[in-house]
Write a protein that holds these residues in place. Structure first.
Motif, mmCIF file in Angstrom:
data_model
loop_
_atom_site.group_PDB
_atom_site.id
_atom_site.type_symbol
_atom_site.label_atom_id
_atom_site.label_comp_id
_atom_site.label_asym_id
_atom_site.label_seq_id
_atom_site.Cartn_x
_atom_site.Cartn_y
_atom_site.Cartn_z
ATOM 1 N N LEU A 38 0.812 -1.129 0.157
ATOM 2 C CA LEU A 38 0.097 0.031 -0.089
ATOM 3 C C LEU A 38 0.796 1.334 -0.166
ATOM 4 C CD1 LEU A 38 -2.554 1.444 0.399
ATOM 5 C CD2 LEU A 38 -2.260 1.160 2.917
ATOM 6 N N ALA A 60 -4.403 10.019 -1.946
ATOM 7 C CA ALA A 60 -5.170 8.980 -1.490
ATOM 8 C C ALA A 60 -6.254 9.030 -0.867
ATOM 9 C CB ALA A 60 -3.936 8.021 -0.822
ATOM 10 N N LEU A 189 -9.430 1.378 12.651
ATOM 11 C CA LEU A 189 -9.531 1.284 11.135
ATOM 12 C C LEU A 189 -9.675 -0.324 11.094
ATOM 13 C CD1 LEU A 189 -6.803 3.343 9.443
ATOM 14 C CD2 LEU A 189 -9.083 3.674 9.309
ATOM 15 N N TYR A 191 -10.006 -2.148 8.611
ATOM 16 C CA TYR A 191 -9.389 -2.443 7.208
ATOM 17 C C TYR A 191 -8.092 -3.059 7.926
ATOM 18 C CZ TYR A 191 -12.434 1.058 4.933
ATOM 19 O OH TYR A 191 -13.516 1.513 4.444
ATOM 20 N N PHE A 199 -3.860 -6.341 -0.012
ATOM 21 C CA PHE A 199 -2.444 -5.670 -0.252
ATOM 22 C C PHE A 199 -1.706 -7.059 -0.199
ATOM 23 C CE2 PHE A 199 -4.566 -1.959 0.556
ATOM 24 C CZ PHE A 199 -4.355 -1.379 -0.434
ATOM 25 N N GLY B 20 -9.797 5.433 6.402
ATOM 26 C CA GLY B 20 -10.115 4.037 5.727
ATOM 27 C C GLY B 20 -10.123 4.064 4.197
ATOM 28 N N THR B 21 -10.304 5.486 3.738
ATOM 29 C CA THR B 21 -10.023 5.844 2.184
ATOM 30 C C THR B 21 -8.709 5.399 1.614
ATOM 31 O OG1 THR B 21 -9.854 8.106 2.585
ATOM 32 C CG2 THR B 21 -11.868 7.391 2.139
ATOM 33 N N LEU B 22 -7.582 5.390 2.380
ATOM 34 C CA LEU B 22 -6.320 5.036 2.076
ATOM 35 C C LEU B 22 -6.162 3.681 1.428
ATOM 36 C CD1 LEU B 22 -4.059 6.406 4.798
ATOM 37 C CD2 LEU B 22 -4.518 7.624 2.744
ATOM 38 N N PHE B 23 -7.151 2.652 1.950
ATOM 39 C CA PHE B 23 -7.129 1.430 1.551
ATOM 40 C C PHE B 23 -8.198 0.952 0.622
ATOM 41 C CE2 PHE B 23 -6.052 2.168 6.041
ATOM 42 C CZ PHE B 23 -4.844 1.261 6.062
#
Lengths: 210, 25
Positions: A38, A60, A189, A191, A199, B20-23
């Motif tokens: 990433l 980004a 996060l 994610y 990734f 979160g938008t980075l991902f």
């Protein structure tokens, strides 16, 4: 032997061995390697020097390299651990680790305090809070009267500034944030738990099991 | 009396804090 590592030899400045970063953060080695994928994507998006510049961070975050945002600026500054105007891989991983779901709440609370202490005085001051409220209203294109803004700030200070000295110190913040965990939702996060799937890293890391 | 929204709660909704938008690909 040589064929696997030929592409690996060119590491950007600020690159740190994933094994070391995994030991010192909440991430596993695999997760750090996925973050490197990433990181490469972001750090080569405009300037191609393997470092994340402000414009690349904004691109980004907002799909727009020119979009100015007070909070994105603050995050960028805190991720810029070496204070040289760019985010390197080490700063990226160490800072994102704060946002890992498994990172202790105390670390998240401390990071949020630094984020909101805009001028680095060691306190969240009334003026700083007002500036942040105005920034978010501006971002959301919401119009509120100055009176309404003052009321929001006053009300928040009434709750958080326990000794009533006009500023929120780290201890008051800790108590206040612990009582209101919703305030820290943006410090986690989800994610980051799926980063290896999002990734995947195909680099063979011969040192991973040493 | 209607309760006034907490300023930090408001701030936490900022787009600039939504990493979160980075991902997102």
């Amino acid at each position: 032997m040589g064929c696997v590592s030929s592409k690996e030899s060119k590491r950007p400045p600020g690159y740190v061995d994933p094994n070391i970063l995994a030991k010192e953060t909440t991430f596993s080695v695999n997760e750090v390697e996925a973050l490197y994928e990433l990181y490469k994507k972001i750090s080569y998006s405009i300037f191609k020097d393997g470092l994340i510049h402000k414009e690349e961070f904004q691109l980004a975050l907002f799909r727009n390299s020119n979009k100015k945002n007070l909070f994105a600026d603050r995050i960028f500054d805190l991720f810029d651990l070496k204070r040289n105007g760019v985010i390197d891989f080490e700063g990226f991983v160490r800072s994102l680790s704060i946002f890992h779901p498994d990172t202790p709440m105390a670390e998240k609370i401390a990071f949020a305090f630094r984020l909101y202490d805009l001028r680095g005085t060691g306190f969240i001051e009334r003026e700083e809070l007002k500036e942040m409220v105005l920034a978010i209203l501006n971002e959301s294109e919401l119009l509120l009267s100055d009176d309404a803004v003052e009321q929001i700030v006053d009300q928040t200070f009434k709750q958080a500034d326990m000794n009533d000295d006009g500023k929120i110190d780290p201890n008051e913040w800790k108590v206040f944030a612990s009582k209101n965990p919703a305030l820290l939702k943006n410090m986690t996060l989800p994610y980051l738990k799926d980063i290896t799937m999002a990734f995947p890293s195909f680099v063979l890391n011969s040192g991973a099991s040493d | 009396r209607p309760s006034v929204m907490n300023a930090f709660e408001l701030i936490s909704t900022s787009q600039g804090l939504n990493l979160g938008t980075l991902f997102e690909k």
